[in-house]
Design an enzyme around this catalytic site. Structure first.
Site: not given
Ligand code: PXP
Length: 241
Positions: A6, A9, A42, A44, A48, A69, A150, A189
């Site tokens: 992922n 970040h 993801h 969103r 963000r 996601e 998941e 996660h």
């Protein structure tokens, strides 16, 4: 066992200055070189970190696959049908949360989710549901037409050492149950280099999606090496089976 890296970040850091670097597209390429089975992002609602621009470029440049996601909303279904990722993982989303804090309450939103899964499937996009390790939401995912679940490993990752074995067993039981319903089983996660192996050793879990810990390590060793180290830990755990 597959690792989805992922890269959200990497985009978080870029968005801190609204600039062009670091680029999650470059991170995705390095993760693939390090052994990622696919790239997870993801997109969103509040944008963000990952932007539509990232999804657009990644969908042309990623050689392995993309796990998108997303929230179960008409806006996001339209995005998914535009870019057609390898698969979509439906996640709950609240603006004020720091990260995805819980699983999707599939059993409480059956009708709407069944419609959304059908729309995505009709567009050729398979769907996974991000759920707590509970039979209720696993069976509801199957009934809604999902191909995979998941399992949310946050409860395990955040558990006290006294509680961790119980939380791991919860994940193992949910994984066995999901596999018995012919669902593919992923987990993720809060997984780190220190807590990943007990989850990687659950035989029915075929895939892990890992972001924060891997990107944190990548600051010191680079994305390719951080991916390689995580894959090695997963493989070691599987060999112990
Ligand atoms: N899987 C899902 C469905 C997620 O929402 C996230 C966080 O975006 C992850 C995995 C990765 O979690 P972490 O960043 O804690 O490794």
């Amino acid at each position: 066992m597959r690792l989805g890296v992922n890269v959200d970040h990497v985009a978080t850091l870029r968005q801190a200055r609204r600039t062009f670097e670091p680029d999650p597209v470059a991170a995705a390429y390095a993760a693939e070189r390090g052994g990622a089975a696919h790239i997870t992002i993801h997109l969103r609602e509040d944008r963000r970190h990952i932007q539509e621009r990232d999804l657009e470029i990644l969908s042309r440049t990623v050689a392995t696959g993309i796990d998108l996601e997303m929230a179960a909303t008409p806006e996001m279904v339209a995005v998914a049908l535009t870019y057609r990722p390898t698969f979509v993982t439906l996640v709950p989303e609240r603006r004020e949360e720091l990260t995805t804090e819980g699983g999707l309450a599939v059993a409480d939103h059956r009708e709407r989710l069944t419609e959304i899964v059908a729309e995505l499937n009709n567009g050729g996009v398979p769907v996974s549901m991000f759920v707590e390790p509970s039979e209720e939401h696993v069976v509801a995912s199957r009934e809604a037409g999902a191909a995979a679940v998941e399992l949310h490993t946050g409860g395990y990752a955040n558990a006290s050492s006294a509680d961790r074995a119980v939380r791991r067993e919860e994940l193992a039981a949910a994984a066995r149950f999901a596999a018995s319903l012919q669902l593919k089983v992923a987990a993720g996660h809060g997984l780190t280099y220190y807590n990943v192996q007990p989850v990687a050793s659950i035989p029915e879990v075929e895939e892990l999606n890992i972001g924060h810990s891997l990107v944190a390590r990548a600051m010191f060793v680079g994305v390719e090496e951080a991916t390689r180290q995580m894959v090695a830990l997963m493989q070691e755990a599987r060999r112990g089976l």
